[in-house]
Motif scaffolding. Structure first.
Motif, PDB file in Angstrom:
ATOM      1  N   ARG A  84       0.816  -1.227   0.000  1.00 51.93           N
ATOM      2  CA  ARG A  84       0.000   0.000   0.000  1.00 51.93           C
ATOM      3  C   ARG A  84       0.844   1.268   0.000  1.00 51.93           C
ATOM      4  N   ALA A 138       2.223  -3.497 -12.178  1.00 53.85           N
ATOM      5  CA  ALA A 138       1.503  -4.163 -11.088  1.00 53.85           C
ATOM      6  C   ALA A 138       2.300  -5.341 -10.551  1.00 53.85           C
ATOM      7  N   PHE A 194      -5.023   1.655 -12.624  1.00 54.95           N
ATOM      8  CA  PHE A 194      -5.228   0.224 -12.817  1.00 54.95           C
ATOM      9  C   PHE A 194      -3.989  -0.460 -13.401  1.00 54.95           C
ATOM     10  N   THR A 247      -2.427  -1.884 -10.153  1.00 51.69           N
ATOM     11  CA  THR A 247      -3.196  -2.792  -9.306  1.00 51.69           C
ATOM     12  C   THR A 247      -3.248  -4.193  -9.912  1.00 51.69           C
ATOM     13  N   PHE A 301      -9.359  -6.604  -7.148  1.00 46.52           N
ATOM     14  CA  PHE A 301      -9.055  -5.798  -5.972  1.00 46.52           C
ATOM     15  C   PHE A 301     -10.356  -5.432  -5.281  1.00 46.52           C
ATOM     16  N   GLU A 354      -8.863  -1.446  -1.333  1.00 50.63           N
ATOM     17  CA  GLU A 354      -7.506  -1.541  -1.880  1.00 50.63           C
ATOM     18  C   GLU A 354      -7.299  -0.525  -2.992  1.00 50.63           C
ATOM     19  N   LEU A 355      -8.319  -0.316  -3.816  1.00 43.88           N
ATOM     20  CA  LEU A 355      -8.209   0.674  -4.888  1.00 43.88           C
ATOM     21  C   LEU A 355      -8.050   2.073  -4.311  1.00 43.88           C
ATOM     22  N   ALA A 369      -4.598   2.544  -2.997  1.00 46.28           N
ATOM     23  CA  ALA A 369      -3.657   2.754  -4.091  1.00 46.28           C
ATOM     24  C   ALA A 369      -3.695   4.197  -4.566  1.00 46.28           C
ATOM     25  N   HIS A 403     -11.118  -3.984 -13.300  1.00 44.68           N
ATOM     26  CA  HIS A 403     -11.177  -2.772 -14.119  1.00 44.68           C
ATOM     27  C   HIS A 403     -11.921  -3.039 -15.419  1.00 44.68           C
TER      28      HIS A 403
END
Length: 324
Positions: free
Chosen positions: A29, A112, A246, A249, A253, A257-258, A261, A305
């Motif tokens: 994170r 990612a 995205f 990531t 997710f 979490e998004l 980020a 996404h």
């Protein structure tokens, strides 16, 4: 201060071209950048020369030396800038009899896939993921105004003195006055102001000045911290009009979490409900019907996404609703 050498390849025209890579990932994170070390031991971006007699394109040369230095294969990259002004103060002129003019080309890459295993950096390779806020601690406003900003404000005020223009820049860039708003995109301008004010180790190094009091930040070799500031500012700007988050990531997710980020990149604390409404309203994600059980609380649904269809108009970035 200005951008400068990130490698050197001499050509018959007396021009040296260097290539640098700002490679950003999310780890635990936190936004992190891939770093190596320069010959002087200072942290550095992956960098190397472009040889016009050997290399077919800048990008192919970049990919080759990043893989050789770090063992990390680059995915998508985009060019940040090309800089070749005369009279650059940092770094100093290339040693040698030719004193060739240098052109610096920087690239931004997002991934990612930030490996953390014994094979990464092995076989003599020098590579590590360095938290971006270790390098720019004043850029992390996720827990409110950093105490360091107050300290920098006092130092900048002393530097500005009665110069209204200097004082105005400091107040605007660091949101020092009551009515000033923090603009997370102005990473490069803040770095340049601190350099100009002599508050950074690079400024002392480049101008043979006394080393300033430590800020708890991490200086870098040459002008690599300036290049990184350019990349971070570009990424923060792009968050709002392109779905670049995205690219950092995993395939699936949770919305928490998004949001974490987005906060790690922007350096901001975001309003939970407003952030989720903005993501869903923009049609950027879709539920998978699968729930994660390792969230530390109630199972949370996983999302993926949704990429815009070719020909769709409009922006596809993220709303960044800050806490009030």
């Amino acid at each position: 201060m200005a951008q400068g050498r990130t490698g050197a390849a001499a050509s018959q025209t007396g021009i040296r071209i260097g290539l640098s890579a700002v490679i950003i990932a999310l780890r635990n994170r936190e936004a992190a950048v891939l770093t190596t070390h320069a010959p002087d031991g200072a942290p550095a971006l992956p960098f190397g020369p472009f040889d016009p007699a050997r290399d077919r394109t800048f990008e192919l040369a970049l990919r080759a030396f990043v893989a050789a230095q770090t063992g990390f294969p680059l995915g998508f990259v985009e060019q940040l800038y090309t800089f070749g002004d005369l009279g650059r103060a940092s770094p100093r002129a290339t040693p040698g009899p030719d004193q060739a003019r240098e052109v610096s080309v920087g690239y931004l890459a997002l991934t990612a896939d930030a490996p953390d295993d014994p094979s990464f950096g092995a076989s003599g390779r020098d590579a590590a993921w360095t938290p971006i806020f270790d390098i720019f601690p004043w850029e992390d406003w996720r827990r409110g105004r950093p105490a360091l900003v107050e300290r920098l404000g006092a130092a900048l005020s002393a530097w500005a003195g009665d110069d209204a223009a200097r004082r105005g820049r400091a107040e605007s860039l660091f949101a020092l006055s009551p009515n000033a708003r923090w603009n997370e995109e102005r990473v490069l301008e803040r770095y340049e102001l601190l350099y100009e004010a002599g508050l950074l180790a690079e400024s002392a190094r480049d101008h043979q000045r006394p080393t300033p009091p430590a800020l708890g930040d991490l200086p870098m070799t040459s002008d690599h911290r300036r290049i990184l500031a350019t990349g971070v500012g570009r990424l923060r700007s792009k968050l709002k009009y392109r779905p670049v988050l995205f690219d950092l990531t995993p395939e699936t997710f949770t919305l928490s979490e998004l949001q974490a980020a987005a906060e790690a990149v922007a350096g901001l604390s975001l309003h939970k409900q407003n952030f989720r409404r903005g993501v869903e309203r923009a049609g950027l994600v879709q539920p998978t019907g699968v729930f994660a059980s390792d969230t530390g609380g109630r199972p949370a649904e996983l999302f993926r996404h949704v990429r815009p269809e070719p020909g769709d108009g409009g922006a596809f970035g993220l709303s960044l609703p800050g806490q009030r």
